[in-house]
Design a protein around this motif. Structure first.
Motif, PDB file in Angstrom:
ATOM      1  N   VAL A  28       0.845  -1.203   0.000  1.00  0.00           N
ATOM      2  CA  VAL A  28       0.000   0.000   0.000  1.00  0.00           C
ATOM      3  C   VAL A  28       0.877   1.248   0.000  1.00  0.00           C
ATOM      4  O   VAL A  28       0.621   2.200  -0.755  1.00  0.00           O
ATOM      5  N   HIS A  33      -2.157   4.715  -4.247  1.00  0.00           N
ATOM      6  CA  HIS A  33      -3.581   4.379  -4.271  1.00  0.00           C
ATOM      7  C   HIS A  33      -3.688   3.013  -4.944  1.00  0.00           C
ATOM      8  O   HIS A  33      -3.304   2.868  -6.104  1.00  0.00           O
ATOM      9  N   ALA A  34      -4.227   2.043  -4.222  1.00  0.00           N
ATOM     10  CA  ALA A  34      -4.263   0.689  -4.779  1.00  0.00           C
ATOM     11  C   ALA A  34      -5.508  -0.067  -4.335  1.00  0.00           C
ATOM     12  O   ALA A  34      -5.918   0.033  -3.180  1.00  0.00           O
ATOM     13  N   VAL A  39      -2.899  -4.691  -4.691  1.00  0.00           N
ATOM     14  CA  VAL A  39      -2.071  -5.066  -3.542  1.00  0.00           C
ATOM     15  C   VAL A  39      -1.750  -6.555  -3.636  1.00  0.00           C
ATOM     16  O   VAL A  39      -0.601  -6.975  -3.428  1.00  0.00           O
ATOM     17  N   LEU A  59      -6.086  -5.765   4.969  1.00  0.00           N
ATOM     18  CA  LEU A  59      -6.412  -4.353   4.730  1.00  0.00           C
ATOM     19  C   LEU A  59      -7.428  -3.856   5.748  1.00  0.00           C
ATOM     20  O   LEU A  59      -7.313  -2.733   6.257  1.00  0.00           O
ATOM     21  N   GLU A  63      -6.697  -0.948   8.456  1.00  0.00           N
ATOM     22  CA  GLU A  63      -7.564   0.230   8.539  1.00  0.00           C
ATOM     23  C   GLU A  63      -8.066   0.428   9.970  1.00  0.00           C
ATOM     24  O   GLU A  63      -8.096   1.553  10.473  1.00  0.00           O
ATOM     25  N   VAL A  68      -3.986   2.494   7.324  1.00  0.00           N
ATOM     26  CA  VAL A  68      -4.432   2.753   5.954  1.00  0.00           C
ATOM     27  C   VAL A  68      -5.873   3.238   6.011  1.00  0.00           C
ATOM     28  O   VAL A  68      -6.563   3.066   7.019  1.00  0.00           O
ATOM     29  N   HIS A  70      -9.412   3.937   3.171  1.00  0.00           N
ATOM     30  CA  HIS A  70      -9.877   3.631   1.818  1.00  0.00           C
ATOM     31  C   HIS A  70     -10.858   4.695   1.343  1.00  0.00           C
ATOM     32  O   HIS A  70     -11.430   5.446   2.130  1.00  0.00           O
ATOM     33  N   THR A  79     -10.220   1.760  -2.903  1.00  0.00           N
ATOM     34  CA  THR A  79      -8.808   2.047  -3.116  1.00  0.00           C
ATOM     35  C   THR A  79      -8.208   2.443  -1.782  1.00  0.00           C
ATOM     36  O   THR A  79      -8.751   3.296  -1.078  1.00  0.00           O
ATOM     37  N   TYR A  80      -7.093   1.823  -1.427  1.00  0.00           N
ATOM     38  CA  TYR A  80      -6.442   2.056  -0.151  1.00  0.00           C
ATOM     39  C   TYR A  80      -5.208   2.927  -0.325  1.00  0.00           C
ATOM     40  O   TYR A  80      -4.531   2.848  -1.348  1.00  0.00           O
ATOM     41  N   HIS A  81      -4.939   3.740   0.682  1.00  0.00           N
ATOM     42  CA  HIS A  81      -3.700   4.502   0.731  1.00  0.00           C
ATOM     43  C   HIS A  81      -3.321   4.701   2.196  1.00  0.00           C
ATOM     44  O   HIS A  81      -4.126   4.457   3.089  1.00  0.00           O
TER      45      HIS A  81
END
Length: 142
Positions: A28, A33-34, A39, A59, A63, A68, A70, A79-81
């Motif tokens: 990530v 941004h994925a 990932v 994920l 979070e 992370v 989303h 999309t996660y960052h």
């Protein structure tokens, strides 16, 4: 985040640092941004046996730990960052799929108005605006 910091954070919550958790967080951070699928692809380059279910669960855990976050940049997967990044509003081009970011302060007047009039607190980290980018609008993209 360093490996030891991640390990300490997990231990403080009764969890342990696994190779999969470390690889997912690293992916990530590297991808920006994925989607979970992106990932998964990145993690499988290092650990071929990791399945997509593990990616989703990891994920979700990352979070909950605040590492992370989303947002939804399309009709598909979130999309996660990295959560440590500055908050930003996502601008998503419907033509080419480009993702740009703008300072959330541009939206502060609207957020303040919603809070005042509706009691609604905007989560800027989840805001995505869809439209057409300047390159597509001007016909610069092929």
């Amino acid at each position: 985040m360093s490996e030891s910091s991640l390990a300490e954070m997990l231990r403080s919550r009764g969890l342990r640092l696994t190779a999969q958790r470390q690889l997912v967080l690293q992916a990530v951070l590297e991808l920006g941004h994925a989607t979970p699928e992106q990932v998964h692809t990145a993690v499988r380059e290092v650990a071929a046996g990791v399945n997509i279910t593990t990616i989703y669960r990891t994920l979700e855990l990352l979070e909950r730990l605040g590492l992370v976050t989303h947002t939804h940049l399309s009709h598909g997967s979130p999309t996660y960052h990295a959560a440590g990044e500055h908050q930003h509003v996502h601008l998503v081009c419907r033509e080419c799929g480009a993702i740009d970011e703008v300072d959330p302060e541009m939206f502060r007047p609207l957020a303040d108005q919603l809070a005042e009039q509706r009691g609604f607190q905007v989560d800027i980290g989840h805001v995505s605006l869809f439209g057409v980018c300047g390159s597509c609008e001007n016909g610069d993209r092929e």
